[in-house]
Scaffold this motif. Structure first.
Motif, PDB file in Angstrom:
ATOM      1  N   ARG B 102       0.843  -1.204   0.000  1.00 27.83           N
ATOM      2  CA  ARG B 102       0.000   0.000   0.000  1.00 27.83           C
ATOM      3  C   ARG B 102       0.869   1.241   0.000  1.00 27.83           C
ATOM      4  O   ARG B 102       1.836   1.331   0.746  1.00 27.83           O
ATOM      5  N   SER B 103       0.517   2.202  -0.861  1.00 27.85           N
ATOM      6  CA  SER B 103       1.415   3.340  -1.057  1.00 27.85           C
ATOM      7  C   SER B 103       1.509   4.220   0.189  1.00 27.85           C
ATOM      8  O   SER B 103       2.452   4.969   0.346  1.00 27.85           O
ATOM      9  N   ASP B 104       0.468   4.152   1.074  1.00 28.27           N
ATOM     10  CA  ASP B 104       0.580   4.945   2.299  1.00 28.27           C
ATOM     11  C   ASP B 104       0.761   4.038   3.510  1.00 28.27           C
ATOM     12  O   ASP B 104       0.521   4.443   4.625  1.00 28.27           O
ATOM     13  N   ARG B 108       5.959   0.523   3.435  1.00 24.22           N
ATOM     14  CA  ARG B 108       6.582   1.333   2.404  1.00 24.22           C
ATOM     15  C   ARG B 108       7.287   2.549   3.011  1.00 24.22           C
ATOM     16  O   ARG B 108       8.389   2.909   2.627  1.00 24.22           O
ATOM     17  N   ARG B 109       6.612   3.147   3.971  1.00 25.38           N
ATOM     18  CA  ARG B 109       7.225   4.335   4.597  1.00 25.38           C
ATOM     19  C   ARG B 109       8.532   3.974   5.293  1.00 25.38           C
ATOM     20  O   ARG B 109       9.532   4.683   5.165  1.00 25.38           O
ATOM     21  N   VAL B 110       8.483   2.887   6.023  1.00 26.99           N
ATOM     22  CA  VAL B 110       9.673   2.477   6.780  1.00 26.99           C
ATOM     23  C   VAL B 110      10.821   2.164   5.817  1.00 26.99           C
ATOM     24  O   VAL B 110      11.946   2.624   6.001  1.00 26.99           O
ATOM     25  N   VAL B 111      10.514   1.397   4.766  1.00 24.59           N
ATOM     26  CA  VAL B 111      11.590   0.988   3.857  1.00 24.59           C
ATOM     27  C   VAL B 111      12.156   2.180   3.085  1.00 24.59           C
ATOM     28  O   VAL B 111      13.370   2.297   2.941  1.00 24.59           O
ATOM     29  N   THR B 112      11.297   3.098   2.618  1.00 26.48           N
ATOM     30  CA  THR B 112      11.851   4.247   1.878  1.00 26.48           C
ATOM     31  C   THR B 112      12.666   5.145   2.816  1.00 26.48           C
ATOM     32  O   THR B 112      13.706   5.671   2.417  1.00 26.48           O
ATOM     33  N   GLN B 172      24.482   0.841  -2.700  1.00 27.10           N
ATOM     34  CA  GLN B 172      23.886   0.988  -4.031  1.00 27.10           C
ATOM     35  C   GLN B 172      22.420   0.558  -4.033  1.00 27.10           C
ATOM     36  O   GLN B 172      21.587   1.187  -4.680  1.00 27.10           O
ATOM     37  N   ILE B 173      22.095  -0.527  -3.318  1.00 32.71           N
ATOM     38  CA  ILE B 173      20.713  -1.036  -3.342  1.00 32.71           C
ATOM     39  C   ILE B 173      19.720   0.016  -2.840  1.00 32.71           C
ATOM     40  O   ILE B 173      18.755   0.325  -3.537  1.00 32.71           O
ATOM     41  N   PRO B 174      19.951   0.620  -1.661  1.00 32.12           N
ATOM     42  CA  PRO B 174      18.987   1.632  -1.224  1.00 32.12           C
ATOM     43  C   PRO B 174      18.905   2.831  -2.165  1.00 32.12           C
ATOM     44  O   PRO B 174      17.833   3.398  -2.357  1.00 32.12           O
ATOM     45  N   LEU B 175      20.040   3.206  -2.777  1.00 28.00           N
ATOM     46  CA  LEU B 175      19.999   4.330  -3.712  1.00 28.00           C
ATOM     47  C   LEU B 175      19.102   3.977  -4.896  1.00 28.00           C
ATOM     48  O   LEU B 175      18.310   4.803  -5.367  1.00 28.00           O
ATOM     49  N   MET B 176      19.209   2.733  -5.376  1.00 29.87           N
ATOM     50  CA  MET B 176      18.378   2.288  -6.488  1.00 29.87           C
ATOM     51  C   MET B 176      16.906   2.366  -6.107  1.00 29.87           C
ATOM     52  O   MET B 176      16.077   2.814  -6.899  1.00 29.87           O
ATOM     53  N   VAL B 177      16.593   1.945  -4.896  1.00 32.89           N
ATOM     54  CA  VAL B 177      15.200   2.003  -4.449  1.00 32.89           C
ATOM     55  C   VAL B 177      14.690   3.441  -4.551  1.00 32.89           C
ATOM     56  O   VAL B 177      13.613   3.704  -5.078  1.00 32.89           O
ATOM     57  N   ILE B 178      15.494   4.390  -4.107  1.00 29.42           N
ATOM     58  CA  ILE B 178      15.065   5.786  -4.096  1.00 29.42           C
ATOM     59  C   ILE B 178      14.856   6.313  -5.517  1.00 29.42           C
ATOM     60  O   ILE B 178      13.858   6.957  -5.820  1.00 29.42           O
ATOM     61  N   VAL B 179      15.801   6.029  -6.418  1.00 29.64           N
ATOM     62  CA  VAL B 179      15.704   6.648  -7.747  1.00 29.64           C
ATOM     63  C   VAL B 179      14.767   5.876  -8.677  1.00 29.64           C
ATOM     64  O   VAL B 179      14.290   6.420  -9.667  1.00 29.64           O
TER      65      VAL B 179
END
Lengths: 373, 297
Positions: B102-104, B108-112, B172-179
């Motif tokens: 779920r987008s909210d 998702r919030r914790v992982v981002t 690198q993995i978390p950066l990929m998640v963000i972008v």
């Protein structure tokens, strides 16, 4: 989006830059250059004797030293002894810096109060930067062997040592030669003190391994090949050793100057120093005074202290061979216990010349990364 | 951005000229860019072509052809490419898993949020974390050796390129998640429904619809990861102390070595080489971004 007209942007950038450079110029050094001329004195006599120098130095009240680790050749005690004796505050910057870092700091901080007053340099760096030094002859200048000083006192060798193999006798068997380190008992245990293309001690380690393997101080290839074999055997450990890695047992065998390995023995009782027979490589460090020293009198007094019997014996206490050892032995002023405790030397010590080092460095720069890659 | 000058005379109200006072607001921006971008770049470029006595020389740039420097560039590029690819694939999978949540939602919030922190987790702290975990006396290494597993039977790989690849992949993995998340968010469920109602299989949907749409964003993100690894210095400096295998460490050696002297300008020439590599990568990145923007607006 509103676009800024280009010329305005350029003007603005230029204006910003000009105002910034104005704002960033270093503040003028506030310490008055001593009127007595300490900055140009080439000996204590120029100032009217040692007592006059002490007075001037006390007036300055501070001394900036750089790249002197407390556990290196007993510098911790030396700094404390000097400070206590003359009531001068010693500011020790970047204790783990390299010789080149000292020179970089002097050029970058030029004209500021925090610039280094004195240097303790590897010979390559000392000979390459004589333009930055103020020539000075300490009172004991004549007792220093001629081949260990620059004739005018621009730089003077201070203490030296021999390349040794330090090992933790609780973890590994005692090596009897450099070649022993290729055995399985030393798997993943042998380290150099730094990267030989960057650190003088590690460079000496490769030179010593070269001499032990039929090379010379100049022809360093056998040494590089030795470390390459050590790497292939899985024995070479690409970790930069420190007191902490030695105490925690991560680096049980370390190539380093004997005085540094000896200093480690006082912290780790099982740490032993081994000088391979017939592969004895010696090297001296050199003292110099910065031409732009913010505390010119204190800088000169520091040199007088280091080359006095007291200073020389403090180095000796740290396992280093002070440059006046021979003269002091004759005069009976040397600390006999500490002198007798220095490791045995078997064979003729090789002290490489700058020309030999240069040839060795070229080969090393081109081949080191490949050899241990 | 070419403006077409029309031949017909126009009577457009002239835009009010920006006055000096209005320009004041841009001073901090230009000051910042000047200090941290323009001046350092100029220093590097000028230094790369300067000899020790301040004259012009091509010797430094010529030395970039030396075998050991070429090899360092090769290793730097290989390390950056490997860690970028592994990071991009794993990061994309993780990001996709997040999009299906779920987008909210909390997950998702914790992982981002965690990705935002970990993408910046580099340098000495990261190196130390790995040393303490799988270093020679790391707790995992010791625990495994008690159970008869020797992590370093084949040599101490943690302090060499394989180890660097592992440690770099960690940020690198978390950066990929963000972008990469925004691109995934741009994929509309209606497209999938449309594909299914036209009789497409899941495989066809991914190869014909979502795949081509996401490819530019994926490649662009990978290039960004490449540049991120290529310019990383502190992590490697804290971890590797022998051989200076990659270019940033070679530059450190050129600037601080007490053994080989007078190489400061060679270091600047190497930095110029790095600037060129990153410029090429970032040009490709912006081209790909433009393609992505067309779809995902």
């Amino acid at each position: 989006m509103r676009k800024l007209s280009r010329s305005a942007a350029v003007t603005l950038t230029a204006a910003t830059m000009i105002s910034l450079t104005a704002a960033c110029s270093p503040p003028e050094s506030e310490s008055e250059s001593s009127s007595s001329g300490a900055a140009t004195a080439t000996s204590a006599a120029d100032l009217g004797g040692l007592d006059a120098l002490v007075t001037e130095a006390k007036k300055e009240g501070a001394l900036n030293v750089i790249a002197l680790p407390p556990d290196w050749a007993n510098y911790g005690e030396i700094i404390k002894a000097f400070g206590d004796k003359y009531g001068i505050k010693v500011n020790s910057a970047q204790p783990d810096g390299s010789s080149q870092d000292e020179i970089n700091a002097a050029t970058q901080l030029k004209g500021q109060d925090s610039a280094p007053d004195v240097f303790d340099l590897g010979m390559s760096v000392a000979t390459a930067n004589t333009a930055l030094f103020a020539p000075y002859k300490v009172s004991t200048f004549d007792e220093i062997p001629a081949d260990l000083k620059e004739a005018n006192g621009a730089y003077v060798n201070d203490y030296g040592g021999y390349m040794s193999i330090g090992y933790d006798s609780a973890k590994v068997p005692a090596p009897t030669s450099v070649a022993d380190l290729l055995k399985a008992e030393y798997k993943g245990k042998v380290a150099l003190n730094g990267d030989p293309t960057q650190a003088g001690a590690a460079f000496g380690g490769v030179q010593m391994a070269s001499i032990a393997n039929g090379g010379t101080a100049e022809d360093i290839k056998p040494g590089v090949d030795f470390f390459s074999r050590l790497k292939k055997a899985g024995n070479f450990l690409p970790v930069d050793p420190t007191s902490a890695t030695i105490e925690s047992g991560q680096t049980p065998v370390v190539f380093d100057w004997d005085y540094l390995n000896a200093a480690q023995s006082t912290k780790t009782p099982t740490w032993k120093v081994f000088l391979p027979p017939n592969a004895v490589l010696g090297s001296y460090y050199a003292q110099a005074i910065s031409k732009d020293a913010p505390h010119p009198a204190a800088a000169r007094l520091w040199q007088e202290f280091l080359y006095s019997d007291e200073g020389q014996n403090l180095w000796l206490k740290g396992g280093a061979r002070p440059v006046r050892a021979e003269a002091m032995q004759k005069a009976g002023t040397i600390d006999a216990t500490a002198f007798a405790a220095l490791p045995e030397v078997a064979g003729t010590p090789v002290i490489p010349t700058e020309a030999q080092n240069t040839a060795a460095k070229e080969y090393l720069t081109a081949n080191w990364a490949k050899a241990i890659g | 951005m070419a403006e077409i000058a029309s031949a017909a005379p126009q009577r457009v109200a002239t835009r009010p000229r920006l006055r000096g006072a209005a320009l004041l607001g841009t001073v901090p921006f230009f000051a910042y860019v000047t200090i941290f971008l323009i001046i350092p770049t100029l220093v590097v470029v000028i230094g790369a072509f300067a000899s020790d006595d301040g004259g012009f020389t091509l010797a430094n740039v010529g030395s970039l052809g030396d075998a050991y420097i070429v090899e360092a560039f090769g290793r730097s590029i290989a390390l950056s490419a490997m860690s970028a690819l592994i990071g991009a694939i794993l990061g994309a999978v993780l990001a996709y898993a997040l999009v299906t949540a779920r987008s909210d939602g909390v997950l998702r919030r914790v992982v981002t949020a965690a990705a935002g922190v970990l993408a910046q987790f580099g340098g000495v702290t990261l190196a130390f974390a790995f040393l303490a975990t799988i270093g020679l006396s790391g707790f995992l290494t010791l625990w495994l050796s008690e159970h008869g597993i020797d992590l370093y039977a084949g040599g101490v790989w943690l302090f060499e390129l394989p180890g660097l690849t592992l440690v770099y992949t960690y940020f690198q993995i978390p950066l990929m998640v963000i972008v990469f998340l925004p691109a995934l968010d741009g994929i509309r469920p209606q497209w999938r429904e449309a594909a299914e109602s036209l009789g497409g299989t899941t495989w066809q949907y991914w190869t014909r619809v979502a795949g081509p749409l996401l490819a530019p964003a994926f490649l662009g993100s990978t290039l960004l990861l490449f540049a991120n690894a290529f310019s990383a210095y502190a992590t490697a400096a804290a971890l590797v102390s022998q051989g200076s295998p990659i270019v940033p460490l070679q530059i450190r050696g050129a600037l601080t070595s007490e053994v080989v002297l007078g190489q400061a300008n060679l270091g600047k020439a190497m930095a110029l080489g790095m600037v060129i590599v990153v410029a090429v990568v970032m040009t490709l990145y912006s081209l790909l971004q433009r393609r992505t923007a067309k779809w995902l607006g």
